[in-house]
Design a protein around this motif. Structure first.
Motif, PDB file in Angstrom:
ATOM      1  N   MET A 221       0.873  -1.169   0.000  1.00 47.00           N
ATOM      2  CA  MET A 221       0.000   0.000   0.000  1.00 47.00           C
ATOM      3  C   MET A 221       0.912   1.222   0.000  1.00 47.00           C
ATOM      4  O   MET A 221       1.612   1.492   0.979  1.00 47.00           O
ATOM      5  CB  MET A 221      -0.902  -0.001   1.232  1.00 47.00           C
ATOM      6  N   LEU A 222       0.932   1.957  -1.124  1.00 46.93           N
ATOM      7  CA  LEU A 222       1.926   3.011  -1.345  1.00 46.93           C
ATOM      8  C   LEU A 222       1.232   4.368  -1.438  1.00 46.93           C
ATOM      9  O   LEU A 222       0.454   4.614  -2.364  1.00 46.93           O
ATOM     10  CB  LEU A 222       2.693   2.717  -2.635  1.00 46.93           C
ATOM     11  N   PRO A 223       1.468   5.264  -0.477  1.00 55.89           N
ATOM     12  CA  PRO A 223       0.758   6.544  -0.445  1.00 55.89           C
ATOM     13  C   PRO A 223       1.108   7.442  -1.623  1.00 55.89           C
ATOM     14  O   PRO A 223       2.276   7.588  -1.984  1.00 55.89           O
ATOM     15  CB  PRO A 223       1.204   7.171   0.876  1.00 55.89           C
ATOM     16  N   ALA A 224       0.085   8.072  -2.202  1.00 53.06           N
ATOM     17  CA  ALA A 224       0.279   8.932  -3.373  1.00 53.06           C
ATOM     18  C   ALA A 224      -0.023  10.391  -3.095  1.00 53.06           C
ATOM     19  O   ALA A 224       0.079  11.214  -3.997  1.00 53.06           O
ATOM     20  CB  ALA A 224      -0.591   8.440  -4.537  1.00 53.06           C
ATOM     21  N   ASP A 225      -0.408  10.732  -1.859  1.00 50.31           N
ATOM     22  CA  ASP A 225      -0.599  12.142  -1.535  1.00 50.31           C
ATOM     23  C   ASP A 225       0.681  12.690  -0.920  1.00 50.31           C
ATOM     24  O   ASP A 225       1.526  11.939  -0.426  1.00 50.31           O
ATOM     25  CB  ASP A 225      -1.783  12.340  -0.597  1.00 50.31           C
ATOM     26  N   SER A 226       0.852  13.994  -0.944  1.00 51.78           N
ATOM     27  CA  SER A 226       2.158  14.583  -0.636  1.00 51.78           C
ATOM     28  C   SER A 226       2.607  14.326   0.795  1.00 51.78           C
ATOM     29  O   SER A 226       3.777  13.985   1.033  1.00 51.78           O
ATOM     30  CB  SER A 226       2.141  16.092  -0.918  1.00 51.78           C
ATOM     31  N   GLU A 227       1.702  14.477   1.776  1.00 55.90           N
ATOM     32  CA  GLU A 227       2.121  14.332   3.172  1.00 55.90           C
ATOM     33  C   GLU A 227       2.529  12.900   3.502  1.00 55.90           C
ATOM     34  O   GLU A 227       3.595  12.659   4.088  1.00 55.90           O
ATOM     35  CB  GLU A 227       1.001  14.787   4.114  1.00 55.90           C
ATOM     36  N   HIS A 228       1.689  11.948   3.157  1.00 61.12           N
ATOM     37  CA  HIS A 228       1.990  10.562   3.517  1.00 61.12           C
ATOM     38  C   HIS A 228       3.119   9.981   2.669  1.00 61.12           C
ATOM     39  O   HIS A 228       3.881   9.140   3.138  1.00 61.12           O
ATOM     40  CB  HIS A 228       0.726   9.721   3.418  1.00 61.12           C
ATOM     41  N   SER A 229       3.240  10.446   1.437  1.00 58.07           N
ATOM     42  CA  SER A 229       4.395  10.047   0.635  1.00 58.07           C
ATOM     43  C   SER A 229       5.680  10.550   1.277  1.00 58.07           C
ATOM     44  O   SER A 229       6.696   9.843   1.315  1.00 58.07           O
ATOM     45  CB  SER A 229       4.282  10.601  -0.790  1.00 58.07           C
ATOM     46  N   ALA A 230       5.648  11.773   1.780  1.00 54.39           N
ATOM     47  CA  ALA A 230       6.831  12.328   2.432  1.00 54.39           C
ATOM     48  C   ALA A 230       7.239  11.489   3.636  1.00 54.39           C
ATOM     49  O   ALA A 230       8.423  11.176   3.832  1.00 54.39           O
ATOM     50  CB  ALA A 230       6.568  13.770   2.856  1.00 54.39           C
ATOM     51  N   ILE A 231       6.267  11.114   4.454  1.00 51.49           N
ATOM     52  CA  ILE A 231       6.551  10.256   5.605  1.00 51.49           C
ATOM     53  C   ILE A 231       7.128   8.928   5.139  1.00 51.49           C
ATOM     54  O   ILE A 231       8.125   8.431   5.673  1.00 51.49           O
ATOM     55  CB  ILE A 231       5.274  10.023   6.429  1.00 51.49           C
ATOM     56  N   PHE A 232       6.499   8.347   4.137  1.00 53.40           N
ATOM     57  CA  PHE A 232       6.947   7.057   3.602  1.00 53.40           C
ATOM     58  C   PHE A 232       8.380   7.152   3.081  1.00 53.40           C
ATOM     59  O   PHE A 232       9.209   6.261   3.328  1.00 53.40           O
ATOM     60  CB  PHE A 232       5.982   6.629   2.488  1.00 53.40           C
ATOM     61  N   GLN A 233       8.688   8.222   2.372  1.00 49.50           N
ATOM     62  CA  GLN A 233      10.044   8.391   1.866  1.00 49.50           C
ATOM     63  C   GLN A 233      11.046   8.540   3.005  1.00 49.50           C
ATOM     64  O   GLN A 233      12.151   7.986   2.952  1.00 49.50           O
ATOM     65  CB  GLN A 233      10.111   9.596   0.934  1.00 49.50           C
ATOM     66  N   CYS A 234      10.680   9.278   4.043  1.00 52.27           N
ATOM     67  CA  CYS A 234      11.576   9.449   5.184  1.00 52.27           C
ATOM     68  C   CYS A 234      11.809   8.139   5.935  1.00 52.27           C
ATOM     69  O   CYS A 234      12.857   7.958   6.572  1.00 52.27           O
ATOM     70  CB  CYS A 234      11.009  10.492   6.145  1.00 52.27           C
ATOM     71  N   LEU A 235      10.844   7.235   5.877  1.00 50.16           N
ATOM     72  CA  LEU A 235      10.966   5.963   6.596  1.00 50.16           C
ATOM     73  C   LEU A 235      11.820   4.930   5.864  1.00 50.16           C
ATOM     74  O   LEU A 235      12.114   3.877   6.439  1.00 50.16           O
ATOM     75  CB  LEU A 235       9.571   5.381   6.846  1.00 50.16           C
ATOM     76  N   GLN A 236      12.199   5.213   4.636  1.00 49.99           N
ATOM     77  CA  GLN A 236      13.016   4.251   3.899  1.00 49.99           C
ATOM     78  C   GLN A 236      14.362   4.075   4.616  1.00 49.99           C
ATOM     79  O   GLN A 236      15.094   5.024   4.833  1.00 49.99           O
ATOM     80  CB  GLN A 236      13.225   4.712   2.466  1.00 49.99           C
ATOM     81  N   GLY A 237      14.654   2.841   5.007  1.00 46.92           N
ATOM     82  CA  GLY A 237      15.909   2.556   5.698  1.00 46.92           C
ATOM     83  C   GLY A 237      15.836   2.679   7.202  1.00 46.92           C
ATOM     84  O   GLY A 237      16.802   2.327   7.894  1.00 46.92           O
ATOM     85  N   VAL A 238      14.733   3.175   7.757  1.00 46.21           N
ATOM     86  CA  VAL A 238      14.601   3.252   9.208  1.00 46.21           C
ATOM     87  C   VAL A 238      14.291   1.849   9.734  1.00 46.21           C
ATOM     88  O   VAL A 238      13.313   1.227   9.316  1.00 46.21           O
ATOM     89  CB  VAL A 238      13.489   4.238   9.617  1.00 46.21           C
ATOM     90  N   PRO A 239      15.114   1.317  10.655  1.00 43.79           N
ATOM     91  CA  PRO A 239      14.914  -0.057  11.119  1.00 43.79           C
ATOM     92  C   PRO A 239      13.695  -0.210  12.016  1.00 43.79           C
ATOM     93  O   PRO A 239      13.151   0.776  12.527  1.00 43.79           O
ATOM     94  CB  PRO A 239      16.202  -0.352  11.896  1.00 43.79           C
ATOM     95  N   GLU A 240      13.285  -1.443  12.208  1.00 44.52           N
ATOM     96  CA  GLU A 240      12.160  -1.741  13.081  1.00 44.52           C
ATOM     97  C   GLU A 240      12.425  -1.157  14.466  1.00 44.52           C
ATOM     98  O   GLU A 240      13.491  -1.338  15.045  1.00 44.52           O
ATOM     99  CB  GLU A 240      11.962  -3.247  13.177  1.00 44.52           C
ATOM    100  N   GLY A 241      11.445  -0.421  14.995  1.00 44.99           N
ATOM    101  CA  GLY A 241      11.602   0.202  16.301  1.00 44.99           C
ATOM    102  C   GLY A 241      12.298   1.543  16.270  1.00 44.99           C
ATOM    103  O   GLY A 241      12.429   2.200  17.302  1.00 44.99           O
ATOM    104  N   GLY A 242      12.761   1.991  15.082  1.00 46.58           N
ATOM    105  CA  GLY A 242      13.505   3.234  15.001  1.00 46.58           C
ATOM    106  C   GLY A 242      12.653   4.482  14.927  1.00 46.58           C
ATOM    107  O   GLY A 242      13.102   5.577  15.254  1.00 46.58           O
TER     108      GLY A 242
END
Length: 478
Positions: A221-242
């Motif tokens: 499930m891949l967000p296509a609106d600007s705010e949630h996409s931004a969060i999703f992009q920032c979470l790339q590489g963040v480990p579990e619990g990070g």
């Protein structure tokens, strides 16, 4: 466990509580709305299975595997809402990257002229319109244009469902508005198609049903609106619990430069000017509905709920901040208190391209961001007495179950009634929503929620607001 998310928005500085604010809070808070001031860092109330591929070891492995495949991929798209802003901008991306995307299905409303142009250009297998009349017009236009390979032309709910489930598509872009997007999204998930999510109702109303299906069928499930996409992009590489907190940004809407008292006075003295201004936006060119949601700040409240289901964060750990420049699209805070942000010009194609290309980064012909050109970025807290819809959304989210479907449907109809000029004031919008939420408490369902439950509550809330809007006691200065 992870512990918090922040959502940002632009607004004026907070003012003291006025009598009108107290009236609004009384109207909108059956169970007692309590202001929340940000991350409590407790880790409680988080979802174990967020809809987006984040916050787990499995999601990290999936992201790495897909990244290592390289950018020489080809995705086959089904596009729901092809003639709207989401649809046309998605097709701009297809035009820019023809080697990466093929269009297998298109669905639209009644714009047969534009749909005919899209069919001639992209040659989908299925083309669906909202009505039989529009479908017949599409056939006539395609025949007149000499279409050599006629698609299967359909209409109505059956047509949308066929477009969403076309066998060859691997990704469905959900650009249609409202609860109409729920059923086709669910059926696409069951066929293990990834979802580029641009339909808010999918999670705001349908989260209790959608999230378990995402886990069961293993889709992305891949967000296509600007705010949630931004969060999703920032979470790339963040480990579990990070993850500790997510920060969504917002412009603040039409009244961001008004104090609470100035806005309430204007609502009393010049409601016509309020009505005109509420459907204009200082930063974005959007439809009237979303522009009014921005003016009431309900759009941010809805995004809080969507963020909860997408990323799993507790409502205590989702905050809202105001960012007038609309350059920082959202942020996250990690456990070590580092803050990661995604920046870019106000261009909806940016989140759209990531939703259909994740985790790859395609070269796009867009203007690069120039921070020196911007010079200044500012942030501030929203005044929650000025914007009671924010608190209503938090209350609905914490209630869970079918309450968020009632909130969303009540807001949609109250929003529509205000724009239809039937005598509702700007401050009657939250009052109607609060009334619907209060009336729903006896029938609130939080366990084993089904799609039928959600659709039934959606229908009930719309009828409730329709009836209530004719008799609501208007909010006035006291």
């Amino acid at each position: 466990k992870p512990s918090s998310i922040i959502i940002s928005s632009s607004s004026s500085s907070a003012m003291g509580i006025s009598k009108l604010a107290l009236v609004l809070f009384s109207a909108g808070s059956a169970s007692g709305l309590v202001p929340y001031s940000g991350s409590k860092g407790t880790g409680e109330g988080w979802l174990g299975n967020p809809a987006a591929p984040v916050n787990s070891e499995a999601s990290l492995k999936k992201t790495l595997e897909k990244s290592l495949e390289g950018s020489n991929f080809q995705k086959r798209l089904s596009l729901l809402g092809s003639t709207g802003s989401i649809g046309t901008q998605t097709l701009d991306i297809v035009d820019a990257c023809p080697e990466n995307f093929v269009v297998d299905a298109l669905s639209a409303g009644n714009n047969a002229e534009l749909m005919a142009e899209q069919v001639m250009k992209y040659k989908p297998k299925i083309a669906s319109m909202s009505t039989e009349e529009a479908a017949n017009e599409l056939k006539e236009r395609l025949s007149a244009a000499g279409c050599q390979k006629m698609p299967q032309i359909m209409f109505g709910d059956e047509g949308i469902l066929a477009a969403a489930t076309v066998d060859t598509a691997d990704t469905v872009v959900t650009g249609i508005v409202g609860a109409a997007g729920l059923k086709p999204t669910i059926e696409a998930i069951k066929l293990k198609k990834d979802i580029a999510l641009a339909n808010k109702e999918t999670l705001i109303s349908g989260g209790p049903v959608i999230n378990p299906l995402v886990k069961e069928y293993g889709i992305n499930m891949l967000p296509a609106d600007s705010e949630h996409s931004a969060i999703f992009q920032c979470l790339q590489g963040v480990p579990e619990g990070g993850l500790r907190r997510v920060i969504l940004t917002a412009s603040g809407g039409a009244f961001r430069d008004f104090s609470k008292d100035e806005l309430f006075t204007l609502c009393r003295d010049d409601p016509r000017s309020v009505q005109a201004k509420a459907t204009t936006h200082p930063n974005w060119a959007m439809g009237d509905k979303i522009t009014l949601d921005s003016a009431t700040m309900m759009n941010k409240g809805l995004e809080v709920i969507e963020a909860h289901y997408l990323f799993g964060a507790s409502y205590d750990d989702i905050d809202i901040v105001i960012h007038p420049q609309s350059i920082v699209h959202s942020m996250i805070e990690t456990q070590d208190t580092s803050c990661l942000a995604q920046l870019g010009w106000a261009d909806m194609r940016l989140p759209l391209v990531y939703s259909v290309s994740w985790p790859h980064r395609l070269k796009m012909p867009y203007k690069p961001l120039d921070l020196a050109e911007l010079s200044t970025l500012t942030f501030m807290k929203p005044d929650r007495e000025k914007y009671p819809c924010i608190e209503l959304a938090y209350e609905a989210g914490r209630a869970g179950g079918t309450m968020t479907a009632v909130l969303n449907a009540a807001n949609e109809l109250a929003n529509e009634k205000f724009r239809a000029d039937v005598g509702l004031g700007f401050l009657d919008i939250p009052k109607l929503i609060a009334s619907a939420m209060e009336a729903h408490k006896e029938d609130l369902k939080t366990e084993d929620v089904t799609l039928d439950d959600i659709l039934s509550c959606d229908e009930w809330a719309r009828k409730f607001v329709e009836e209530k809007s004719t008799s609501v006691e208007k909010v006035l200065f006291v």
